[in-house]
Design a protein around this motif. Sequence first.
Motif, short mmCIF file in Angstrom:
data_model
loop_
_atom_site.label_atom_id
_atom_site.label_comp_id
_atom_site.label_asym_id
_atom_site.label_seq_id
_atom_site.Cartn_x
_atom_site.Cartn_y
_atom_site.Cartn_z
N THR A 5 1.00 -0.87 0.40
CA THR A 5 0.31 -0.35 0.12
C THR A 5 0.63 1.11 0.09
OG1 THR A 5 -1.46 -1.20 0.97
CG2 THR A 5 -1.81 1.27 1.12
N LYS A 6 0.74 2.33 -0.72
CA LYS A 6 1.34 3.68 -1.03
C LYS A 6 0.34 4.47 -0.64
CE LYS A 6 5.22 5.56 -4.24
NZ LYS A 6 6.51 5.39 -2.41
N THR A 7 0.98 5.46 -0.58
CA THR A 7 0.18 6.79 -0.13
C THR A 7 0.68 8.09 -1.32
OG1 THR A 7 -0.30 6.84 1.30
CG2 THR A 7 -0.25 9.24 0.22
N LEU A 8 -0.58 7.18 -2.87
CA LEU A 8 -0.31 8.75 -3.96
C LEU A 8 -0.86 10.27 -3.80
CD1 LEU A 8 -1.46 6.18 -6.57
CD2 LEU A 8 0.88 6.51 -5.58
N GLU A 9 0.31 11.16 -4.01
CA GLU A 9 0.52 12.84 -4.05
C GLU A 9 0.01 13.20 -5.54
OE1 GLU A 9 1.42 15.62 -0.81
OE2 GLU A 9 2.60 15.51 -2.29
N TYR A 305 8.12 -0.62 3.33
CA TYR A 305 7.47 -0.31 2.61
C TYR A 305 8.07 0.28 0.86
CZ TYR A 305 6.61 5.41 2.18
OH TYR A 305 6.69 5.77 1.96
N LYS A 306 9.30 0.77 1.10
CA LYS A 306 9.98 0.80 0.37
C LYS A 306 11.03 0.07 -0.25
CE LYS A 306 10.34 6.55 2.27
NZ LYS A 306 11.16 6.94 2.56
N ALA A 307 11.38 -0.70 1.08
CA ALA A 307 11.92 -1.87 0.61
C ALA A 307 11.09 -3.08 -0.98
CB ALA A 307 12.95 -2.61 1.30
N VAL A 308 10.00 -3.14 -0.17
CA VAL A 308 9.08 -4.09 -0.46
C VAL A 308 8.79 -3.68 -2.41
CG1 VAL A 308 6.52 -5.17 -0.66
CG2 VAL A 308 8.22 -4.96 1.18
N LYS A 310 10.63 -1.60 -4.20
CA LYS A 310 12.16 -2.69 -4.57
C LYS A 310 12.62 -3.75 -4.96
CE LYS A 310 13.24 2.21 -5.72
NZ LYS A 310 13.51 2.73 -6.28
N GLY A 311 11.74 -4.89 -4.28
CA GLY A 311 11.72 -6.40 -4.12
C GLY A 311 12.60 -6.84 -2.97
N ILE A 312 12.99 -6.25 -2.38
CA ILE A 312 13.92 -6.24 -1.22
C ILE A 312 12.68 -6.93 0.00
CG2 ILE A 312 15.65 -5.51 0.22
CD1 ILE A 312 16.09 -3.18 -2.17
N PRO A 313 13.41 -8.30 0.07
CA PRO A 313 12.79 -8.29 1.76
C PRO A 313 13.33 -8.09 2.52
CG PRO A 313 14.12 -10.43 1.13
CD PRO A 313 14.46 -9.48 -0.58
N VAL A 314 11.61 -8.05 3.67
CA VAL A 314 12.44 -7.62 5.76
C VAL A 314 11.90 -8.39 5.90
CG1 VAL A 314 11.77 -4.73 6.70
CG2 VAL A 314 11.95 -5.18 4.68
N GLU A 315 12.95 -8.60 7.40
CA GLU A 315 12.56 -9.75 8.47
C GLU A 315 12.87 -9.16 9.67
OE1 GLU A 315 10.94 -12.20 7.58
OE2 GLU A 315 11.77 -13.43 5.79
N THR A 316 12.13 -9.22 10.55
CA THR A 316 12.53 -9.08 11.85
C THR A 316 12.73 -9.84 12.63
OG1 THR A 316 10.16 -9.48 12.66
CG2 THR A 316 10.70 -7.18 11.30
N VAL A 317 13.93 -9.66 13.34
CA VAL A 317 14.75 -10.76 14.71
C VAL A 317 14.26 -10.60 15.99
CG1 VAL A 317 16.50 -11.19 12.48
CG2 VAL A 317 16.46 -9.37 14.24
N ASN A 318 14.69 -11.18 16.62
CA ASN A 318 14.71 -10.84 18.30
C ASN A 318 15.16 -9.63 18.99
OD1 ASN A 318 14.79 -10.99 21.18
ND2 ASN A 318 13.78 -13.05 21.52
N PRO A 319 15.60 -8.98 19.49
CA PRO A 319 16.19 -7.93 19.72
C PRO A 319 16.52 -7.74 21.28
CG PRO A 319 14.13 -6.84 20.34
CD PRO A 319 14.10 -8.38 20.24
N ARG A 320 16.94 -9.07 21.61
CA ARG A 320 17.48 -9.03 23.12
C ARG A 320 19.44 -9.12 22.96
NH1 ARG A 320 16.50 -10.86 28.15
NH2 ARG A 320 18.32 -12.02 28.74
N ASN A 321 19.46 -8.30 23.57
CA ASN A 321 20.99 -7.56 23.72
C ASN A 321 22.16 -7.30 22.40
OD1 ASN A 321 21.06 -8.71 26.35
ND2 ASN A 321 21.96 -10.36 26.28
#
Length: 412
Positions: A5-9, A305-308, A310-321
């Motif tokens: 989803t993207k906002t067009l102006e 959303y900018k990465a997606v 461009k076709g670049i995947p985004v992942e999240t990880v546990n932030p502990r330490n």
Amino acid sequence: MTELTKTLELKLVQPNAHKQQKLRETQEAYQQALQAAFDAGCATQTEANDVVVDYDLTGYAKNALKQYVPQLTTTYNAGELHDDHPVRFTNEGLRLNHKPENAIEWYVKIPHHEDYHLWLPAQPNPEQRDWLEAVNAGDAEMGESRLFQRNERWYLHVTATRDVEDGSELLAKERTPIGVDIGEASLVTVCHRDDGGCPTAPELWADAGKTVRRLRKTYFTAKRRLQKRGSERIAESYGDCLWSQIDDVFHRVTREVVEYAESVENPVLVLEDLTHIRESMDYGEYMNRRLHGWGFAKLHAQIRYKAVEKGIPVETVNPRNTSKECHACGEVAYRPKQATFKCPNDDCWVGEYQADVNGAVNIADRYLSGESRSREHENDDDSAEDGARLTAPQDSHADAETQQETRGTYAS
């Protein structure tokens, strides 16, 4: 495929006096209806409908109001409203018309009231042309639209949703993870390992961090002074201006982060999972105020959303330490200074290291170790991060209620 989803102006070509008046009438009626429904504490669409039904607005604006006011009341717990809310229309209200043979190719039909609409020529962001054509062709779904005035010019924001290639067909081990560390000193720090496993090509946006800290300090100082003088409206207007400048910094930095990722072969951007971080933070009143308004979730959303796109995947990880472990030996250590990490292991070659780069490498390594997951416990975190804002996410054009809200002349 990933749904994006993207906002067009679109910038409306200067309307004539008659159409200017009609736009202002719509804007004033919307503001009055919104304020009345908000003051009435409407918590459901039915309650909001009873308030806004008699206002001289198109049904598309009334329906958008009925959906929005309960969110302000029950979800965001907003205490007051800004004076410059854009006029919202549901997705059925707006119409596009493309005339490629004309000097001005695009036209939009904006509802005024039930039986009256305004056709206006519009100039879109050239970089969003393919999105606009997809909406016009029915290949992208149009969402809610918002009409507002800025610097005596009229603009229209239109949300659009379409499927894009996400590039996820590669296996995780074939990807090059880029750790993204978001902080207060360096707004964003990115780094990845080369083929030999050595951290390489770190990039830090420390100047952007300084700019945001300065703008936020200016905001708090000015707001306190203006509130003491009873100048609430001036404080709100001044705050909108400063938050708009901060948003511009956010958009520039996140765009550059994605450009960095594009320079790496088979990249995947790796972020820390921020779930429940606000609830687990307790750094004292002063630090909590600073960190709760820092905008971590906004940065995450913009990178995603900018990465997606461009076709670049985004992942999240546990932030502990991630900010405490040594990226070389894994020893849990400390930071004698904000920008310095010191490893306590005498046998480790690291010694002292740039702290944000160390954190970024740890974040990337979490992906390689298969820790791409959400945090399991609310207190399972050591980082000072939060996605909240200092004000409720109202739909002022200078506020970032949605992930795709834009601030420049054109949407990013």
